[in-house]
Design a protein around this motif. Structure first.
Motif: not given
Length: 175
Positions: A161-164, A169-173
């Motif tokens: 869950t954390i990895s997902t 969030i990384g992609a959104v950033m």
């Protein structure tokens, strides 16, 4: 003629007592000296990884590292001599750790960059459990391992869950 084997046996027993027995004054002193050398060696490798320190005292750190490696190499050989079954010791956990503690420095003669692997020597600090009679903490480690094993499914779900979330969030950033 019968004195020679007895003399060899006494010498080997004395060596074994000093190297392997933490309950004797000589054994305790030997183990404490080893711990100091392990810490010093680990500190030297860490300091050498800092460019400013390496530029200032790099040659001194390398000399310290080689002196300690020679001492650890002699100690490893003496351990093999002191035991009845050298191959058994060499295959044991501490035998492998002791060998791994000296290999990186010797390999650095042939392969560039292996010197920094000498921090593996920090594993030798596990001897502190035996020296300071902290073996009862090993039982606590077994309990911790059993608890982690029992909760492995929950841990995997949590990490998944954390990895997902990190990926999303990384992609959104990034966007």
């Amino acid at each position: 003629m019968s004195n020679a084997p007895t003399h060899g046996k006494n010498w080997r027993n004395t060596l074994h007592e000093i190297i392997f027995e933490a309950d004797t004054p000589a054994g305790k002193a030997f183990d404490i000296l080893l711990l100091i050398l392990i810490l010093l060696s680990t500190l030297a490798v860490i300091l050498e990884s800092v460019a400013t320190v390496r530029n200032a005292i790099g040659p001194v750190l390398r000399i310290v590292e080689w002196v300690i490696t020679l001492i650890f190499t002699a100690e490893y050989i003496l351990r093999l001599v002191a035991v009845r079954q050298p191959l058994g010791y060499a295959r044991s956990f501490f035998g492998i750790v002791d060998l791994l503690a000296i290999l990186p420095t010797w390999l650095s003669l042939f392969f560039v960059g292996t010197q920094s692997l000498a921090v593996i020597r920090a594993l030798r600090l596990l001897r502190v459990f035996r020296i300071l009679k902290l073996a009862h903490f090993l039982r606590e480690a077994r309990l911790l391992r059993a608890a982690i094993k029992a909760s492995l499914g929950k841990i995997i779900v949590f990490l998944g869950t954390i990895s997902t979330l990190v990926i999303i969030i990384g992609a959104v950033m990034y966007l």
